[in-house]
Design a protein around this motif. Structure first.
Motif, PDB file in Angstrom:
ATOM      1  N   ALA A 321      34.400 -54.771 -16.801  1.00 43.12           N
ATOM      2  CA  ALA A 321      35.691 -55.104 -17.413  1.00 43.12           C
ATOM      3  C   ALA A 321      36.777 -55.241 -16.350  1.00 43.12           C
ATOM      4  CB  ALA A 321      36.073 -54.032 -18.433  1.00 43.12           C
ATOM      5  N   LEU A 322      36.774 -54.346 -15.364  1.00 43.99           N
ATOM      6  CA  LEU A 322      37.786 -54.411 -14.298  1.00 43.99           C
ATOM      7  C   LEU A 322      37.684 -55.709 -13.512  1.00 43.99           C
ATOM      8  CD1 LEU A 322      37.744 -50.750 -12.897  1.00 43.99           C
ATOM      9  CD2 LEU A 322      39.562 -51.850 -14.209  1.00 43.99           C
ATOM     10  N   VAL A 323      36.472 -56.127 -13.162  1.00 46.07           N
ATOM     11  CA  VAL A 323      36.327 -57.340 -12.365  1.00 46.07           C
ATOM     12  C   VAL A 323      36.632 -58.583 -13.195  1.00 46.07           C
ATOM     13  CG1 VAL A 323      34.742 -58.726 -10.968  1.00 46.07           C
ATOM     14  CG2 VAL A 323      34.667 -56.249 -10.820  1.00 46.07           C
ATOM     15  N   VAL A 324      36.212 -58.610 -14.460  1.00 50.73           N
ATOM     16  CA  VAL A 324      36.501 -59.765 -15.320  1.00 50.73           C
ATOM     17  C   VAL A 324      38.010 -59.946 -15.483  1.00 50.73           C
ATOM     18  CG1 VAL A 324      36.345 -60.623 -17.690  1.00 50.73           C
ATOM     19  CG2 VAL A 324      34.310 -59.765 -16.551  1.00 50.73           C
ATOM     20  N   VAL A 325      38.718 -58.857 -15.773  1.00 53.28           N
ATOM     21  CA  VAL A 325      40.172 -58.939 -15.935  1.00 53.28           C
ATOM     22  C   VAL A 325      40.842 -59.281 -14.605  1.00 53.28           C
ATOM     23  CG1 VAL A 325      42.238 -57.613 -16.504  1.00 53.28           C
ATOM     24  CG2 VAL A 325      40.189 -57.383 -17.909  1.00 53.28           C
ATOM     25  N   SER A 326      40.364 -58.692 -13.510  1.00 52.41           N
ATOM     26  CA  SER A 326      40.934 -58.987 -12.191  1.00 52.41           C
ATOM     27  C   SER A 326      40.718 -60.444 -11.805  1.00 52.41           C
ATOM     28  CB  SER A 326      40.304 -58.073 -11.128  1.00 52.41           C
ATOM     29  OG  SER A 326      40.619 -56.727 -11.367  1.00 52.41           O
ATOM     30  N   ASP A 327      39.553 -60.994 -12.163  1.00 55.07           N
ATOM     31  CA  ASP A 327      39.286 -62.385 -11.830  1.00 55.07           C
ATOM     32  C   ASP A 327      40.163 -63.325 -12.649  1.00 55.07           C
ATOM     33  OD1 ASP A 327      37.723 -64.413 -10.409  1.00 55.07           O
ATOM     34  OD2 ASP A 327      36.876 -64.870 -12.373  1.00 55.07           O
ATOM     35  N   ALA A 328      40.414 -62.985 -13.905  1.00 53.50           N
ATOM     36  CA  ALA A 328      41.336 -63.798 -14.699  1.00 53.50           C
ATOM     37  C   ALA A 328      42.738 -63.784 -14.081  1.00 53.50           C
ATOM     38  CB  ALA A 328      41.379 -63.286 -16.139  1.00 53.50           C
ATOM     39  N   ALA A 329      43.179 -62.602 -13.640  1.00 53.68           N
ATOM     40  CA  ALA A 329      44.480 -62.514 -12.967  1.00 53.68           C
ATOM     41  C   ALA A 329      44.474 -63.283 -11.649  1.00 53.68           C
ATOM     42  CB  ALA A 329      44.837 -61.045 -12.726  1.00 53.68           C
ATOM     43  N   ALA A 330      43.358 -63.234 -10.931  1.00 57.04           N
ATOM     44  CA  ALA A 330      43.254 -63.956  -9.665  1.00 57.04           C
ATOM     45  C   ALA A 330      43.352 -65.465  -9.876  1.00 57.04           C
ATOM     46  CB  ALA A 330      41.934 -63.606  -8.981  1.00 57.04           C
ATOM     47  N   GLN A 331      42.766 -65.952 -10.959  1.00 56.87           N
ATOM     48  CA  GLN A 331      42.863 -67.385 -11.242  1.00 56.87           C
ATOM     49  C   GLN A 331      44.290 -67.788 -11.579  1.00 56.87           C
ATOM     50  OE1 GLN A 331      39.529 -69.244 -13.525  1.00 56.87           O
ATOM     51  NE2 GLN A 331      38.846 -67.126 -13.777  1.00 56.87           N
ATOM     52  N   LEU A 332      44.992 -66.957 -12.315  1.00 52.66           N
ATOM     53  CA  LEU A 332      46.392 -67.251 -12.635  1.00 52.66           C
ATOM     54  C   LEU A 332      47.259 -67.254 -11.378  1.00 52.66           C
ATOM     55  CD1 LEU A 332      46.845 -65.124 -15.891  1.00 52.66           C
ATOM     56  CD2 LEU A 332      46.706 -67.615 -15.725  1.00 52.66           C
ATOM     57  N   LEU A 333      46.960 -66.334 -10.447  1.00 50.78           N
ATOM     58  CA  LEU A 333      47.730 -66.224  -9.207  1.00 50.78           C
ATOM     59  C   LEU A 333      47.205 -67.150  -8.114  1.00 50.78           C
ATOM     60  CD1 LEU A 333      48.070 -62.327  -9.089  1.00 50.78           C
ATOM     61  CD2 LEU A 333      49.825 -63.973  -9.785  1.00 50.78           C
ATOM     62  N   GLU A 334      46.036 -67.773  -8.372  1.00 46.66           N
ATOM     63  CA  GLU A 334      45.389 -68.674  -7.410  1.00 46.66           C
ATOM     64  C   GLU A 334      45.079 -67.963  -6.096  1.00 46.66           C
ATOM     65  OE1 GLU A 334      47.804 -72.161  -7.033  1.00 46.66           O
ATOM     66  OE2 GLU A 334      47.339 -72.862  -9.059  1.00 46.66           O
ATOM     67  N   VAL A 335      44.471 -66.778  -6.223  1.00 51.38           N
ATOM     68  CA  VAL A 335      44.035 -66.000  -5.062  1.00 51.38           C
ATOM     69  C   VAL A 335      42.610 -65.522  -5.330  1.00 51.38           C
ATOM     70  CG1 VAL A 335      46.363 -65.239  -4.435  1.00 51.38           C
ATOM     71  CG2 VAL A 335      44.990 -63.855  -6.013  1.00 51.38           C
ATOM     72  N   PRO A 336      41.855 -65.119  -4.288  1.00 48.46           N
ATOM     73  CA  PRO A 336      40.523 -64.547  -4.524  1.00 48.46           C
ATOM     74  C   PRO A 336      40.610 -63.234  -5.289  1.00 48.46           C
ATOM     75  CG  PRO A 336      40.768 -65.240  -2.235  1.00 48.46           C
ATOM     76  CD  PRO A 336      42.129 -65.310  -2.856  1.00 48.46           C
ATOM     77  N   VAL A 337      39.552 -62.934  -6.032  1.00 48.95           N
ATOM     78  CA  VAL A 337      39.552 -61.728  -6.846  1.00 48.95           C
ATOM     79  C   VAL A 337      39.668 -60.478  -5.979  1.00 48.95           C
ATOM     80  CG1 VAL A 337      37.018 -61.561  -6.870  1.00 48.95           C
ATOM     81  CG2 VAL A 337      38.346 -60.514  -8.711  1.00 48.95           C
ATOM     82  N   GLY A 338      39.140 -60.524  -4.747  1.00 48.78           N
ATOM     83  CA  GLY A 338      39.232 -59.373  -3.858  1.00 48.78           C
ATOM     84  C   GLY A 338      40.659 -58.992  -3.523  1.00 48.78           C
ATOM     85  N   VAL A 339      41.556 -59.979  -3.499  1.00 46.68           N
ATOM     86  CA  VAL A 339      42.967 -59.692  -3.221  1.00 46.68           C
ATOM     87  C   VAL A 339      43.580 -58.885  -4.360  1.00 46.68           C
ATOM     88  CG1 VAL A 339      45.238 -60.739  -2.846  1.00 46.68           C
ATOM     89  CG2 VAL A 339      43.205 -61.767  -1.805  1.00 46.68           C
ATOM     90  N   VAL A 340      43.217 -59.221  -5.593  1.00 50.63           N
ATOM     91  CA  VAL A 340      43.737 -58.496  -6.759  1.00 50.63           C
ATOM     92  C   VAL A 340      43.199 -57.067  -6.779  1.00 50.63           C
ATOM     93  CG1 VAL A 340      43.819 -58.423  -9.278  1.00 50.63           C
ATOM     94  CG2 VAL A 340      44.003 -60.613  -8.082  1.00 50.63           C
ATOM     95  N   THR A 341      41.900 -56.902  -6.553  1.00 55.17           N
ATOM     96  CA  THR A 341      41.320 -55.558  -6.614  1.00 55.17           C
ATOM     97  C   THR A 341      41.853 -54.673  -5.488  1.00 55.17           C
ATOM     98  OG1 THR A 341      39.375 -56.240  -5.322  1.00 55.17           O
ATOM     99  CG2 THR A 341      39.225 -56.396  -7.724  1.00 55.17           C
ATOM    100  N   VAL A 342      42.100 -55.254  -4.315  1.00 58.14           N
ATOM    101  CA  VAL A 342      42.674 -54.479  -3.209  1.00 58.14           C
ATOM    102  C   VAL A 342      44.086 -54.021  -3.561  1.00 58.14           C
ATOM    103  CG1 VAL A 342      43.605 -54.676  -0.879  1.00 58.14           C
ATOM    104  CG2 VAL A 342      41.270 -55.368  -1.336  1.00 58.14           C
ATOM    105  N   SER A 343      44.884 -54.918  -4.146  1.00 55.49           N
ATOM    106  CA  SER A 343      46.272 -54.584  -4.481  1.00 55.49           C
ATOM    107  C   SER A 343      46.335 -53.475  -5.532  1.00 55.49           C
ATOM    108  CB  SER A 343      46.992 -55.838  -4.993  1.00 55.49           C
ATOM    109  OG  SER A 343      46.957 -56.867  -4.028  1.00 55.49           O
ATOM    110  N   VAL A 344      45.566 -53.641  -6.604  1.00 50.03           N
ATOM    111  CA  VAL A 344      45.565 -52.633  -7.658  1.00 50.03           C
ATOM    112  C   VAL A 344      44.873 -51.354  -7.184  1.00 50.03           C
ATOM    113  CG1 VAL A 344      44.800 -52.113 -10.005  1.00 50.03           C
ATOM    114  CG2 VAL A 344      45.615 -54.409  -9.441  1.00 50.03           C
ATOM    115  N   GLY A 345      43.757 -51.527  -6.452  1.00 52.17           N
ATOM    116  CA  GLY A 345      43.008 -50.374  -5.975  1.00 52.17           C
ATOM    117  C   GLY A 345      43.778 -49.532  -4.978  1.00 52.17           C
ATOM    118  N   GLY A 346      44.627 -50.176  -4.181  1.00 56.71           N
ATOM    119  CA  GLY A 346      45.443 -49.414  -3.237  1.00 56.71           C
ATOM    120  C   GLY A 346      46.398 -48.471  -3.955  1.00 56.71           C
ATOM    121  N   LEU A 347      47.002 -48.950  -5.037  1.00 59.64           N
ATOM    122  CA  LEU A 347      47.883 -48.095  -5.833  1.00 59.64           C
ATOM    123  C   LEU A 347      47.092 -46.954  -6.478  1.00 59.64           C
ATOM    124  CD1 LEU A 347      50.057 -50.844  -7.580  1.00 59.64           C
ATOM    125  CD2 LEU A 347      50.694 -49.395  -5.641  1.00 59.64           C
ATOM    126  N   TYR A 348      45.889 -47.290  -6.969  1.00 54.70           N
ATOM    127  CA  TYR A 348      45.044 -46.254  -7.574  1.00 54.70           C
ATOM    128  C   TYR A 348      44.652 -45.200  -6.545  1.00 54.70           C
ATOM    129  CZ  TYR A 348      40.962 -43.988  -9.601  1.00 54.70           C
ATOM    130  OH  TYR A 348      40.063 -43.050 -10.024  1.00 54.70           O
TER     131      TYR A 348
END
Length: 361
Positions: A321-348
Motif C-alpha cells: 500500500a505504501l509503495v502504490v500510494v507513493s508511486d501515484a504521488a510520484a507520477q503526479l509530481l513527475e519524480v521517481p518513486v524513490g524520491v517520494v519514499t525518501v522524503s516521507v521516510g526521512g520524516l518518519y
C-alpha cells in the motif's frame, strides 16, 4: 510471543488462553491456527487501499484515461484497443511492480527488525540496501553488464557481502542489536562513498544512467521483468514462512530459543540471507526504494497491535500500500518513486529516533 508460536516451537499442545479478543479459528486434522479478527479487518482495508490506489495510478499519465475507462478496459475485452494497450501494457505492470516491491521490502524489514529486536534494524539503516546498490553499480558501470539478470546477481552479491561484513564486525561472542546497527551504519557509509567514487570516475552518460536507476523508479518496467521477479518473490516468501515461527521465539533470547528447540545461529543466518535476497530482488528491478522496509513493519505492527514486526500478510500488504500510494504521488509530481519514499521516510525516521530517545530519557 503468542501461545500458538510457543506450542509449535516446543512441539507440545498448550491449553488455550483467552486474551479477551475475538478470533477466527481454522481447524483441520493437522492445523489449528488462530487469526485475530483485527488482522483480517486491517488486511481487507489495506487491500482496498492497494486496489483503489492502483486504479487511480492507472489514470495518471500523458495519455489521459478516466477512472471509468480504466475499469472498462480491465473487465471488458471489447473496450477501446488504444485504452486497453495503455492500461494493460504500460500502466498495469507498473502497479503490479509497486505491489511486489512494497511486499518484498516490508517482509525484509520485518525480518531484520525482528532479528535485531530494534525498530531501526532495517536494511536501509544496517546497510544491506546500499550493499545491493553498490553491487549493481559496480557491474553496470565498471563491467558494462546492464541486463536484468546481471543486475540481480550484482544486487544479491553486494547485499550478501555487506551482510557478511556487518555480521563479522558486529559479532563478538554475542550479537548485540545496537552494535549491529552501528556497524551497519558505518559499512553503509563506506559503501556509499565507493559508489559515489565510481560515479565520478565514469563518463557523464554512464553516470546519468546509474543516477536515474539509483533514484528508484518502476516507470519503465513491464511484464518481461515482472514475471521472473514475481516467481522469485513467491519462492523466497515460501522459504521464509518458517521464520514467522522461529524469529518471534528468538526475540525472547537465545537461551529461550534453544530451550524450545531452535538453533539461534542457524536461524539468524537463514533470516539474513532471505532478507538480503528480498532487498536484492527489488534493487535489481527498480533500484533502491528507501525506507519502506523501515516503516512498513512498524506501521503494520501498530495497526494489528502485534508484539512483533513479523507477520507475513499484514506486513506485506502495508508495504504494498505504501509503495502504490507513493508511486501515484510520484507520477503526479513527475519524480521517481524513490524520491517520494525518501522524503516521507526521512520524516518518519526523525520521528522514530525522537520517540526512541524520549523513551530512554
Amino acid at each position: 510471543m503468542s501461545v500458538d508460536n510457543l506450542s509449535h516451537a516446543s512441539g507440545r499442545e498448550l491449553p488455550p488462553v483467552d486474551f479477551g479478543r475475538r478470533h477466527f479459528r481454522i481447524d483441520t486434522t493437522r492445523i489449528a491456527a488462530r487469526i485475530p479478527a483485527r488482522s483480517v479487518v486491517i488486511s481487507l482495508i489495506l487491500l482496498a487501499v492497494i486496489l483503489f490506489g492502483g486504479l487511480y495510478s492507472m489514470t495518471i499519465g500523458a495519455y489521459e484515461v478516466s477512472f471509468g475507462e480504466v475499469m472498462n478496459a480491465l473487465v471488458n475485452p471489447a473496450a477501446d484497443p488504444d485504452i486497453r494497450q495503455v492500461v494493460f501494457e504500460w500502466r498495469l505492470p507498473r502497479v503490479l511492480f509497486a505491489v511486489l516491491c512494497g511486499a518484498a521490502l516490508a517482509m525484509s524489514g520485518g525480518i531484520f527488525q525482528s532479528l535485531t529486536r530494534n525498530p531501526l534494524g532495517s536494511p536501509d539503516i544496517i546497510g544491506f540496501g546500499i550493499g545491493a546498490q553498490f553491487g549493481v553499480t559496480l557491474l553496470m558501470l565498471v563491467f558494462n553488464l546492464n541486463t536484468y539478470a546481471f543486475k540481480a546477481v550484482g544486487a544479491l552479491a553486494g547485499g550478501l557481502f555487506t551482510a557478511l561484513l556487518v555480521y563479522v564486525l558486529a559479532n563478538k561472542n554475542t550479537m548485540s542489536s545496537f552494535r549491529l546497527i552501528i556497524v551497519g551504519i558505518g559499512v553503509s557509509a563506506g559503501l556509499g562513498s565507493l559508489t559515489s567514487w565510481i560515479l565520478i570516475t565514469v563518463s557523464v552518460e554512464k553516470a546519468m544512467m546509474a543516477a536515474t536507476w539509483g533514484a528508484g523508479s518502476i516507470a519503465s518496467l513491464g511484464f518481461d521483468q515482472l514475471v521472473p521477479a514475481a516467481i522469485v518473490f513467491v519462492l523466497v516468501a515460501v522459504i521464509a514462512l518458517p521464520l514467522n515461527r522461529t524469529l518471534p521465539v528468538l526475540e525472547m533470547g537465545d537461551d529461550a530459543a534453544t530451550a524450545l528447540g531452535i538453533n539461534p545461529a542457524r536461524t539468524r543466518l537463514s533470516a539474513m540471507i532471505i532478507g538480503v535476497a528480498l532487498v536484492a530482488l527489488v534493487t535489481a528491478a527498480a533500484g533502491p526504494i528507501s525506507f519502506i522496509a523501515l516503516a512498513a513493519p512498524q506501521i503494520a505492527q501498530r495497526l494489528i497491535r502485534s508484539n512483533t514486526p513479523m507477520g507475513t500478510i499484514p506486513v506485506m500488504l502495508t508495504g504494498a500500500a505504501l509503495v502504490v500510494v507513493s508511486d501515484a504521488a510520484a507520477q503526479l509530481l513527475e519524480v521517481p518513486v524513490g524520491v517520494v519514499t525518501v522524503s516521507v521516510g526521512g520524516l518518519y525516521l526523525a520521528w522514530l529516533l525522537a520517540r526512541q530517545y524520549s523513551r530512554r530519557s
